[in-house]
Design a protein around this motif. Structure first.
Motif, PDB file in Angstrom:
ATOM      1  N   LEU A 243       0.821  -1.208   0.000  1.00  0.00           N
ATOM      2  CA  LEU A 243       0.000   0.000   0.000  1.00  0.00           C
ATOM      3  C   LEU A 243       0.850   1.250   0.000  1.00  0.00           C
ATOM      4  CD1 LEU A 243      -2.802  -1.010   2.431  1.00  0.00           C
ATOM      5  CD2 LEU A 243      -3.008  -0.473   0.021  1.00  0.00           C
ATOM      6  N   ILE A 244       1.946   1.192   0.748  1.00  0.00           N
ATOM      7  CA  ILE A 244       2.784   2.377   0.807  1.00  0.00           C
ATOM      8  C   ILE A 244       3.496   2.564  -0.524  1.00  0.00           C
ATOM      9  CG2 ILE A 244       4.837   3.343   1.916  1.00  0.00           C
ATOM     10  CD1 ILE A 244       3.717   2.018   4.515  1.00  0.00           C
TER      11      ILE A 244
ATOM     12  N   SER B 137      -0.086   3.739  -3.510  1.00  0.00           N
ATOM     13  CA  SER B 137      -1.088   4.074  -2.506  1.00  0.00           C
ATOM     14  C   SER B 137      -2.480   3.642  -2.923  1.00  0.00           C
ATOM     15  CB  SER B 137      -1.060   5.552  -2.184  1.00  0.00           C
ATOM     16  OG  SER B 137      -1.481   6.275  -3.312  1.00  0.00           O
ATOM     17  N   LEU B 138      -2.661   3.075  -4.093  1.00  0.00           N
ATOM     18  CA  LEU B 138      -4.005   2.596  -4.434  1.00  0.00           C
ATOM     19  C   LEU B 138      -4.032   1.106  -4.742  1.00  0.00           C
ATOM     20  CD1 LEU B 138      -5.186   5.656  -6.405  1.00  0.00           C
ATOM     21  CD2 LEU B 138      -6.201   4.775  -4.339  1.00  0.00           C
ATOM     22  N   GLY B 139      -3.147   0.359  -4.105  1.00  0.00           N
ATOM     23  CA  GLY B 139      -3.158  -1.085  -4.333  1.00  0.00           C
ATOM     24  C   GLY B 139      -2.427  -1.402  -5.630  1.00  0.00           C
TER      25      GLY B 139
END
Lengths: 290, 323
Positions: free
Chosen positions: A277-278, A281-283
């Protein structure tokens, strides 16, 4: 030992993929997250438990036939649910949609507990898959390998359907732009129902296939749905290949993590998810939910 | 909710005030019932009040921030365990540890929230669920520290030795203060930005609001109040169990908000009252309580999506409109 756990992990990853792919397909077309997908999985496992002794106890074909029939029955239930409940809330508030599927979770769970009780039931493994495959001096249990192979067959069939058939074209078109598909004269409702049926079928299939290899009880629904959600977050919802990668990573990490950190294997998976995620940030490859 | 409904609702929130004409008699009624009823009723009332606070903290996220948390029990559990572990492992005096519980929950909310607000909508829901399950798993499996699945019991006299009625009164005071604080937050400029981001994050960002930061603040606030609820619950039973952070409590909270009414501040409170009463009385009559609950939920979602608050608002409108 690591290798054996790797095989177990691959099997778990493959069943996770079957579930997660159903979630992803349904979400892609209907924009609904089916919280009851774990319940479909659980039902598949319980129905297999009932059907194996009826169809052919101990035999290879009996087991797979029982799994297929169970999955079909689960799929029929899915169709019923889609046509009576979900159809009325497409496009409504996302919270309501989630709660409707949660209601189904509660209903199925209590029905399962009424029917089969609160204890785990044993599902008979086919005799042919009881043994082990000996490579060098390592004994690989046969069952997970067979389930992995069966799962792989389903995946290949799925890819064929999605990319090389008319149904697949409609599915992809429906995922891209529902309104346009409807405008072109395709029965949109039929697509929704069919996708939901297929997703439920896959979940039932996964439940049946892995039933002999773990605990089959009424608590299975939530354990499975959480793992499937993690797979979807890692892979990105609506992304089939992402789900495959995510499922295998989660399955293998769980199996191997158990050896080194027996108490914290779930935490390990969480850390992977956090890292993913990091990093994006949207998968993985997933766009923002529309 | 249709566009028109939403618009009128937004206007209503902007205008609404705490109706003291309603709150003061309600408090008096609760006190009177507590005074006259049996001790078991007092305990039930205490649980209802605690769950009303928990559901309302979740409602801050759901109705106002439009963030569906599927793992709110994590902060309930962290509150309970923060309090309990501070007493048992930290040697903190229980009175002081009361403050530790909510702070631990808020800290948990900060850590998980920082991760979760990177996602929106359905991804957000899934990630909050995963975070809660991790919390549950750690509480469940870390025997040496958390006592594992047997939980922690017998470390203090339940309710600090207060009687059931005495503790119910204390909880009433705390919960009332917390609910007023939550309402104050909803009405404050911060609450306005939470609502703005909830309604249209892109427009809010265009207006210069940091959407993620606002959401994170909302998340931490909600976690804090869930932690207060968890701490109160832990004191009530003098115990902490991993199930406090489990999916069951999360679903309870969500169901309360939906039964009580989405998009209404009072929804969490009504929901807790209705849900707990139903749970107590229906499960006495019918063993399959979850089945009944599932059917009720289905009926609400399909027939009356605004829940109790929506139905009562419609009734009031039909009766000529008291307000």
């Amino acid at each position: 030992m690591v290798l054996i756990q790797l095989v177990n992990g691959l099997m778990e990853g493959m069943t996770l993929f079957l579930i997660a792919s159903g979630l992803t397909l349904i979400f892609g077309v209907t924009r609904i997250i089916n919280f009851a997908h774990g319940s479909f999985y659980m039902l598949g496992a319980f129905l297999t438990y009932e059907l194996v002794p009826l169809i052919g106890p101990g035999t290879l074909w009996g087991f797979f036939a029982a799994v297929a029939v169970s999955a079909a029955a689960v799929s029929a239930l899915g169709i019923l649910f889609e046509m009576t409940a979900l159809r009325r809330i497409y496009g409504k508030d996302g919270i309501l949609q989630l709660i409707v599927t949660v209601a189904l979770v509660l209903i199925i769970r209590d029905l399962v507990r009424m029917t089969w009780g609160a204890n785990s039931v044993p599902v008979q493994m086919p005799d042919a898959l009881m043994g082990a495959l000996v490579v060098g001096d390592t004994y690989f249990p046969l069952f997970p390998i067979a389930i992995f192979a069966a799962g792989l067959t389903v995946v290949l069939a799925m890819i064929w359907v999605i990319y090389f058939t008319r149904a697949g074209i409609l599915l992809r078109a429906g995922t891209d732009d529902r309104g346009m598909v409807a405008l072109l004269g395709v029965n949109e409702k039929l697509i929704f129902t069919a996708v939901f049926a297929a997703g439920a079928f896959l979940a039932g299939l996964a439940g049946g296939l892995s039933a002999p290899y773990g605990e089959v009880n009424y608590l299975l629904d939530t354990t499975i749905i959480v793992s499937a959600f993690i797979v979807c977050v890692i892979g990105g919802l609506g992304n089939l290949y992402g789900a495959l990668a995510g499922a295998l990573v989660v399955g293998v990490t769980k199996a191997i993590g158990v050896m080194y950190f027996p108490r914290l294997s779930m935490v390990l998976i969480f850390l992977i998810m956090a890292a993913v995620l990091i990093a994006r940030s949207l998968g993985r490859q997933g766009g923002p939910a529309r | 909710m249709t566009g028109q409904d939403l618009k009128t609702w937004r206007a209503k929130v902007a205008r609404a005030t705490v109706s003291w004409r309603f709150v003061v008699p309600a408090l008096a009624v609760v006190l009177a019932i507590n005074w006259m009823a049996s001790t078991s009723t007092s305990t039930m009332m205490t649980e209802i009040m605690i769950m009303a606070l928990f559901a309302s903290s979740l409602n801050l996220l759901m109705s106002f921030g439009h963030m569906v948390s599927f793992g709110h029990a994590a902060y309930f559990g962290l509150g309970a365990y923060g309090f309990t572990l501070a007493v048992v492992r930290g040697g903190v005096p229980p009175e002081l540890a009361l403050a530790v519980g909510p702070l631990v929950a808020a800290l948990g909310g900060l850590v998980f929230g920082a991760l979760c607000v990177r996602l929106t909508q359905i991804y957000f829901a899934m990630l909050t669920l995963a975070c809660a399950q991790i919390t549950y798993t750690v509480l469940f499996q870390w025997y040496d520290f958390t006592g594992g699945d047997t939980g922690i019991t017998g470390f203090m006299i339940p309710r600090f030795g207060l009687s059931e009625k005495g503790y119910a009164t204390a909880v009433l005071a705390v919960v009332t203060l917390c609910l007023l604080a939550l309402w104050g937050i909803v009405k404050s400029p911060l609450g306005l930005s939470i609502r703005a981001v909830g309604q249209d994050r892109y427009r809010a960002e265009a207006l210069g609001l940091g959407a993620r930061r606002v959401q994170l603040v909302a998340f931490v606030i909600a976690a804090f109040f869930a932690g207060v609820a968890g701490t109160l619950y832990s004191v009530l039973h003098g115990a902490a169990f991993p199930d406090y952070a489990g999916l069951g409590i999360t679903l309870d909270g969500l169901i309360m908000v939906v039964i009580g009414g989405l998009n209404s501040f009072a929804g969490g409170i009504w929901g807790a009252i209705i849900y707990e009463l139903l749970a107590t009385f229906v499960s006495k009559v019918i063993h399959e309580w979850e089945l009944v609950l599932g059917l009720i939920l289905l009926a609400i979602c399909l027939a009356a999506p605004a829940g109790f608050a929506g139905v009562s608002a419609r009734l009031r409108a039909m009766l000529g409109g008291i307000r």
